[in-house]
Write a protein that holds these residues in place. Structure first.
Motif, PDB file in Angstrom:
ATOM      1  N   ASP A   1      15.906   4.128  -2.884  1.00 59.90           N
ATOM      2  CA  ASP A   1      15.042   4.107  -4.063  1.00 59.90           C
ATOM      3  C   ASP A   1      14.406   2.734  -4.259  1.00 59.90           C
ATOM      4  OD1 ASP A   1      15.685   6.726  -4.519  1.00 59.90           O
ATOM      5  OD2 ASP A   1      17.099   6.319  -6.157  1.00 59.90           O
ATOM      6  N   LYS A   2      15.179   1.673  -4.020  1.00 63.71           N
ATOM      7  CA  LYS A   2      14.639   0.329  -4.165  1.00 63.71           C
ATOM      8  C   LYS A   2      13.537   0.074  -3.137  1.00 63.71           C
ATOM      9  CE  LYS A   2      14.187  -3.846  -5.595  1.00 63.71           C
ATOM     10  NZ  LYS A   2      13.630  -4.144  -6.941  1.00 63.71           N
ATOM     11  N   ILE A   3      13.744   0.516  -1.918  1.00 63.99           N
ATOM     12  CA  ILE A   3      12.734   0.352  -0.866  1.00 63.99           C
ATOM     13  C   ILE A   3      11.466   1.112  -1.233  1.00 63.99           C
ATOM     14  CG2 ILE A   3      12.188   0.877   1.550  1.00 63.99           C
ATOM     15  CD1 ILE A   3      15.302   0.543   2.016  1.00 63.99           C
ATOM     16  N   GLU A   4      11.654   2.345  -1.706  1.00 59.99           N
ATOM     17  CA  GLU A   4      10.509   3.174  -2.079  1.00 59.99           C
ATOM     18  C   GLU A   4       9.745   2.575  -3.244  1.00 59.99           C
ATOM     19  OE1 GLU A   4       9.933   7.930  -2.278  1.00 59.99           O
ATOM     20  OE2 GLU A   4      11.418   7.099  -3.663  1.00 59.99           O
ATOM     21  N   GLN A   5      10.458   2.067  -4.235  1.00 58.35           N
ATOM     22  CA  GLN A   5       9.816   1.497  -5.417  1.00 58.35           C
ATOM     23  C   GLN A   5       9.063   0.203  -5.096  1.00 58.35           C
ATOM     24  OE1 GLN A   5      13.105   1.035  -8.108  1.00 58.35           O
ATOM     25  NE2 GLN A   5      13.463   3.252  -8.238  1.00 58.35           N
ATOM     26  N   SER A   6       9.584  -0.566  -4.160  1.00 59.73           N
ATOM     27  CA  SER A   6       8.981  -1.861  -3.849  1.00 59.73           C
ATOM     28  C   SER A   6       7.887  -1.775  -2.786  1.00 59.73           C
ATOM     29  CB  SER A   6      10.057  -2.838  -3.373  1.00 59.73           C
ATOM     30  OG  SER A   6      10.601  -2.419  -2.139  1.00 59.73           O
ATOM     31  N   TYR A   7       7.757  -0.614  -2.144  1.00 62.09           N
ATOM     32  CA  TYR A   7       6.776  -0.490  -1.074  1.00 62.09           C
ATOM     33  C   TYR A   7       5.366  -0.641  -1.652  1.00 62.09           C
ATOM     34  CZ  TYR A   7       4.622   1.046   3.252  1.00 62.09           C
ATOM     35  OH  TYR A   7       3.882   1.090   4.409  1.00 62.09           O
ATOM     36  N   PRO A   8       4.495  -1.374  -0.964  1.00 64.24           N
ATOM     37  CA  PRO A   8       3.141  -1.620  -1.477  1.00 64.24           C
ATOM     38  C   PRO A   8       2.398  -0.311  -1.785  1.00 64.24           C
ATOM     39  CG  PRO A   8       3.588  -3.028   0.408  1.00 64.24           C
ATOM     40  CD  PRO A   8       4.738  -2.074   0.315  1.00 64.24           C
ATOM     41  N   LYS A   9       1.932  -0.172  -3.011  1.00 65.08           N
ATOM     42  CA  LYS A   9       1.272   1.066  -3.428  1.00 65.08           C
ATOM     43  C   LYS A   9       0.033   1.354  -2.597  1.00 65.08           C
ATOM     44  CE  LYS A   9       2.882   0.933  -8.224  1.00 65.08           C
ATOM     45  NZ  LYS A   9       2.461   0.891  -9.660  1.00 65.08           N
ATOM     46  N   ALA A  10      -0.648   0.312  -2.166  1.00 64.94           N
ATOM     47  CA  ALA A  10      -1.893   0.488  -1.419  1.00 64.94           C
ATOM     48  C   ALA A  10      -1.676   1.199  -0.090  1.00 64.94           C
ATOM     49  CB  ALA A  10      -2.549  -0.874  -1.172  1.00 64.94           C
ATOM     50  N   HIS A  11      -0.440   1.134   0.441  1.00 66.59           N
ATOM     51  CA  HIS A  11      -0.159   1.718   1.753  1.00 66.59           C
ATOM     52  C   HIS A  11       0.593   3.049   1.672  1.00 66.59           C
ATOM     53  CE1 HIS A  11      -1.614  -2.050   3.135  1.00 66.59           C
ATOM     54  NE2 HIS A  11      -0.530  -2.727   2.845  1.00 66.59           N
ATOM     55  N   LYS A  12       0.925   3.495   0.470  1.00 64.26           N
ATOM     56  CA  LYS A  12       1.700   4.735   0.339  1.00 64.26           C
ATOM     57  C   LYS A  12       0.900   5.969   0.719  1.00 64.26           C
ATOM     58  CE  LYS A  12       5.407   3.554  -2.854  1.00 64.26           C
ATOM     59  NZ  LYS A  12       6.130   3.930  -4.090  1.00 64.26           N
ATOM     60  N   THR A  13      -0.419   5.844   0.764  1.00 64.58           N
ATOM     61  CA  THR A  13      -1.244   6.984   1.145  1.00 64.58           C
ATOM     62  C   THR A  13      -1.537   7.013   2.645  1.00 64.58           C
ATOM     63  OG1 THR A  13      -3.238   5.700   0.634  1.00 64.58           O
ATOM     64  CG2 THR A  13      -2.345   7.109  -1.116  1.00 64.58           C
ATOM     65  N   SER A  14      -1.016   6.039   3.376  1.00 63.27           N
ATOM     66  CA  SER A  14      -1.273   5.988   4.811  1.00 63.27           C
ATOM     67  C   SER A  14      -0.502   7.088   5.530  1.00 63.27           C
ATOM     68  CB  SER A  14      -0.886   4.627   5.380  1.00 63.27           C
ATOM     69  OG  SER A  14       0.513   4.472   5.370  1.00 63.27           O
ATOM     70  N   LYS A  15      -0.976   7.481   6.696  1.00 59.17           N
ATOM     71  CA  LYS A  15      -0.314   8.538   7.453  1.00 59.17           C
ATOM     72  C   LYS A  15       1.028   8.081   8.011  1.00 59.17           C
ATOM     73  CE  LYS A  15      -2.770   7.434  11.764  1.00 59.17           C
ATOM     74  NZ  LYS A  15      -3.679   7.962  12.819  1.00 59.17           N
ATOM     75  N   GLU A  16       1.238   6.756   8.116  1.00 58.41           N
ATOM     76  CA  GLU A  16       2.501   6.240   8.637  1.00 58.41           C
ATOM     77  C   GLU A  16       3.630   6.291   7.612  1.00 58.41           C
ATOM     78  OE1 GLU A  16      -0.322   4.444   8.719  1.00 58.41           O
ATOM     79  OE2 GLU A  16      -0.859   4.428  10.862  1.00 58.41           O
ATOM     80  N   TYR A  17       3.281   6.287   6.329  1.00 59.56           N
ATOM     81  CA  TYR A  17       4.291   6.132   5.285  1.00 59.56           C
ATOM     82  C   TYR A  17       5.378   7.214   5.311  1.00 59.56           C
ATOM     83  CZ  TYR A  17       6.395   5.716   0.650  1.00 59.56           C
ATOM     84  OH  TYR A  17       7.285   5.605  -0.383  1.00 59.56           O
TER      85      TYR A  17
END
Length: 213
Positions: A105-121
């Motif tokens: 959950d901490k990793i998910e919350q801290s992940y850059p929002k700008a990259h959460k829509t990428s196909k790699e995420y």
């Protein structure tokens, strides 16, 4: 459970379960600040509970990663390095599940929002979850064995190129357990001699680690 030291009197009586408060955790981590300042520094918590130490170590590693947030090609593999360097052993299954979930959950919350829509995420997070399943395990830290008395097996995740990871499994030398406590490092802070387990995998892209699940 970050600020609660006891879940129940029964658990204290049966398992000696007492959690360390966040203030004390950080004070202890400050004593090894040089290691906390390295994304790839390995930490093993032999009685990790529900993750109070590991979550604070992760917080410090994520702070180090913040300078790469604008570039997912740099951030993503370094995140895998940071997560794969955390190991925990815990006797109680509910604590293991909670610890894994807190870290994820901490990793998910801290992940850059700008990259959460990428196909790699999605693949990245599946691989992160796989690493946590292999690194945070339910075992007995007193004798370094599983419930069926097999040796604890850890996974090593080693980047051999910018994107390719070599996975191997290793266990602690059983004969050494009778005379000394095993750690990941010897008295000179060099990797301890470890017995290689009978599993080794071909290199794989860090986004595809979950394929070994």
């Amino acid at each position: 459970m970050e600020n609660t030291q006891v879940k129940s009197k029964k658990r204290v009586a049966e398992h000696g379960e007492v959690f360390t408060n966040k203030r004390e955790v950080n004070a202890m981590l400050d004593l090894v600040q040089d290691q906390c300042d390295r994304i790839d520094a390995t930490f093993l918590e032999p009685a990790c509970g529900d993750g109070n130490f590991l979550i604070e170590i992760l917080n410090r590693k994520l702070d180090l990663l913040s300078k790469y947030k604008r570039n997912s090609d740099l951030y993503n593999p370094k995140l895998v390095v940071a997560v794969s360097s955390l190991y925990g052993v815990e006797l109680l299954e509910d604590n293991v599940a909670t610890c894994r979930n807190r870290l994820y959950d901490k990793i998910e919350q801290s992940y850059p929002k700008a990259h959460k829509t990428s196909k790699e995420y999605p693949e990245l997070m599946k691989s992160i979850k796989f690493i946590l399943q292999k690194n945070i395990i339910c075992c007995n830290a007193l004798d370094y064995t599983t419930a069926d008395k097999s040796p604890i097996v850890f996974y090593e995740w080693k980047f051999i190129t910018d994107t390719q990871v070599k996975i191997r499994c290793f266990d602690f030398e059983v004969e050494a357990l009778q005379c000394r406590q095993i750690t990941l490092f010897d008295e000179n802070y060099q990797p301890q001699k470890l017995s290689t387990h009978n599993m080794e995998f071909a290199p794989v892209h860090f986004l595809k680690l979950y394929s070994y699940a």
